[in-house]
Design a protein around this motif. Structure first.
Motif: not given
Length: 471
Positions: A370-375, A380-385, A387-394
Motif C-alpha cells: 500500500p502507498i502508506d508504507i511510502a508516506a 495519505p490517500l485521504h489527506s489534503e495533499v 485531495t488537491e492532486i485529485y482536483d488538479v489532475t481531474r
C-alpha cells in the motif's frame, strides 16, 4: 548492516503487516527486530497500525544522503520557494541523463522560444526504419519548446514518421498523433529514444502493439509519436502530457507548413496514452486555440481520468507498483507529494529505481504494497495533499475542443469504467460531440476488443467525415 540491506529487510518485515496478516490473539509487544532499533509494530484490535508502521520505518531507516551533483534546470524555480531539503530531494529524484543531448540538454534561452517552436531536428530514419517495419520516407526526431505543469518553459521530444507513398487523398496528408502508454520514469524508456537508438531492453511492447503506427502509415497518414512525459519524466501528470502533445503538433506544422500546415490531426491513446490524450483535448481551448479546427477527433480507451478512483482500485494489490510509480511521477512536477514521502520512499526516489521502465516497476506489484508504507502522513490517500492532486489532475469542467470516442472495459478492475463514463457524461454536458463504448473484459482484453472500432472512428474523422454525437 548497509542501508540497502536495511531497506530490503524493512520491506520484508512490512509486507505481512501491510497485507493484513494478524495473529489469532493480540500479542505482547514485540522485541526489537534489530538490536538497538525500535520494535516493529504488531496489529492489535485497536485498528490500523500503519501510522505506527510509518514512524517505525523512519526510526529504522535514516534519510538518504543527497550529495551535490549536476543541477537539473528548474523552470519552476522551486529551489527558491521550497525548503532546502525538499529542493535537494526534488533535484536528486530527477531522471538520470542518458548520454544523448537531444533528450538530456536543457536548451539555452528557452523562454525566448514560442510554445511548439523547434529547437532541434534529427533524421533518425536509419534506426527507425527497421522498427517501423512498413515503408517510410523519413523519420524525424523533433525537440521543441513546451510548457510544464505550472506554466513555465520546458522542452519535449516527438518523432514524426512520414510514409513512403504520396498521399492519395484530397488536401494535405492527415496525421495520426499516437500517444503511446509510456508509463515510465527513465528517459531511455521513451519511444523517441528507441526510434533514435534502436531496440533495447527498455523498449516497451506497447510501442508496437497494437500496430497503430504501422496501420496508419500503410493508410498514407503521417504518424506523430510524442514523448509526452517531458524532461522530468513526469509519468501520469496530465498538464505536462497535454502541453507536450499540443506543442508536438505545433512543431510539425512549423517544420513543414507546405506539407502539414493544413493537415487534419487525429489523436489516439490507451491507458497511459489516454492520460496524454485527455490532457491534450482539454487544453486546446486555453493553450492552443489555433489548433481547434485542425484536431478533428480523439479516441481514448482504458481511461485513467480520475486518480481518486484509481486510489481505491490500484492501491495495495497487483497494480500497486504502477500506482506508486505514477504517484512519484506526478510528484516530480508537484513537489508537495515528495514532501509527504518517508525515508524509505526517499531512498527509492533517489536510487536507480527512479529510472525504471514500466515493465520493471510493474512487477513490484507482486508485493502488493500500500502507498502508506511510502508516506510519512497517516491515510495519505485521504489527506489534503491527495485531495488537491485529485482536483488538479481531474481537470474537471475543462471542455474538449475535439469530438471524442471513449471506451473502457466493463470488467476493468484496475482502471474502472466509472472514470471513463464520468468523463463521457461531463463532456456531453459541456456540449462536446462524444461516443462511449462499453467493451467486454479487463484492461488487456478490452484494449484489444475496443481497438478496431476506435480506429475506424478515428479514420473517418481524418477522412473528413463529421463525427456522430451520441450524447
Amino acid at each position: 548492516m548497509s542501508c540497502l540491506r536495511v531497506i530490503v529487510f524493512a520491506l520484508l518485515l512490512v509486507c505481512p503487516v501491510a497485507m493484513g496478516e494478524a495473529a489469532a490473539e493480540p500479542p505482547a509487544p514485540a522485541a526489537p527486530a534489530i538490536p538497538g532499533l525500535p520494535a516493529l509494530p504488531i496489529p492489535t484490535d485497536g485498528g490500523s497500525t500503519l501510522p505506527d508502521l510509518q514512524r517505525w520505518i523512519d526510526g529504522v531507516i535514516p534519510p538518504p544522503p543527497i550529495a551535490a551533483g549536476p543541477q537539473v534546470p528548474d523552470p519552476m524555480q522551486e529551489a527558491a520557494t521550497l525548503p532546502p531539503a525538499l529542493a535537494a530531494l526534488r533535484q536528486a529524484s530527477a531522471p538520470s541523463a542518458i548520454g544523448d543531448p537531444i533528450f538530456d540538454a536543457w536548451p539555452a534561452n528557452l523562454d525566448d522560444y514560442a510554445p511548439g517552436e523547434l529547437v532541434e531536428v534529427r533524421d533518425v530514419s536509419a534506426t527507425a526504419v527497421p522498427l517501423v517495419l512498413v515503408p517510410i520516407r523519413q523519420a524525424l526526431l523533433l525537440k521543441y519548446r513546451t510548457t510544464d505543469s505550472r506554466g513555465a518553459a520546458s522542452y519535449a521530444t516527438a518523432t514524426l514518421i512520414i510514409p513512403a507513398t504520396v498521399w492519395p487523398g484530397p488536401g494535405s496528408r492527415p496525421v495520426v498523433v499516437n500517444n503511446l502508454p509510456i508509463d515510465a520514469l527513465g528517459r531511455a524508456c521513451t519511444p523517441g529514444y528507441t526510434l533514435a537508438h534502436g531496440w533495447s531492453p527498455n523498449t516497451s511492447i506497447t510501442d508496437f502493439l497494437p500496430p497503430t503506427t504501422q496501420l496508419a502509415t500503410l493508410r498514407g497518414y503521417a504518424v506523430l509519436v510524442p514523448d509526452h512525459e517531458g524532461p522530468w519524466m513526469a509519468y501520469a501528470e496530465p498538464y505536462v502530457a497535454g502541453h507536450a502533445v499540443l506543442d508536438a503538433i505545433r512543431a510539425v506544422r512549423g517544420l513543414r507548413p507546405d506539407e502539414f500546415g493544413d493537415s487534419r490531426f487525429g489523436m489516439t491513446g490507451y491507458s497511459g496514452g489516454a492520460i496524454a490524450t485527455n490532457g491534450a483535448v482539454k487544453l486546446i481551448e486555453s493553450y492552443a486555440p489555433e489548433l481547434a479546427g485542425s484536431i478533428v477527433g480523439a479516441a481514448l480507451g482504458g481511461v485513467p481520468a480520475d486518480y481518486e478512483i484509481l486510489g481505491r482500485s490500484m492501491n495495495g494489490n497487483l497494480a500497486s507498483g504502477v500506482f506508486l510509480a505514477a504517484t512519484f511521477g506526478v510528484g516530480r512536477e508537484r513537489p508537495e507529494i515528495l514532501a509527504s514521502m518517508n525515508n524509505l520512499a526517499q531512498w527509492a526516489a533517489t536510487s536507480p529505481l527512479k529510472d525504471l521502465c514500466g515493465s520493471v516497476f510493474g512487477a513490484v506489484g507482486v508485493l502488493m504494497l500500500p502507498i502508506d508504507i511510502a508516506a510519512k502522513i497517516p491515510d495519505p490517500l485521504h489527506s489534503e495533499v491527495a485531495t488537491e492532486i485529485y482536483d488538479v489532475t481531474r481537470m474537471a469542467g475543462m471542455r474538449s475542443a475535439a469530438p471524442l470516442y471513449i471506451y473502457n472495459g466493463e470488467q476493468e478492475f484496475w482502471i474502472p469504467a466509472e472514470g471513463a463514463r464520468n468523463l463521457y457524461r461531463e463532456q456531453c454536458d459541456l456540449g462536446v460531440s462524444a461516443v462511449y463504448r462499453s467493451v467486454p473484459g479487463e484492461h488487456i482484453i478490452a484494449g484489444a476488443l475496443g481497438y478496431p472500432e476506435a480506429m475506424i472512428w478515428l479514420d473517418q474523422r481524418l477522412q473528413g467525415m463529421p463525427a456522430n454525437n451520441e450524447c
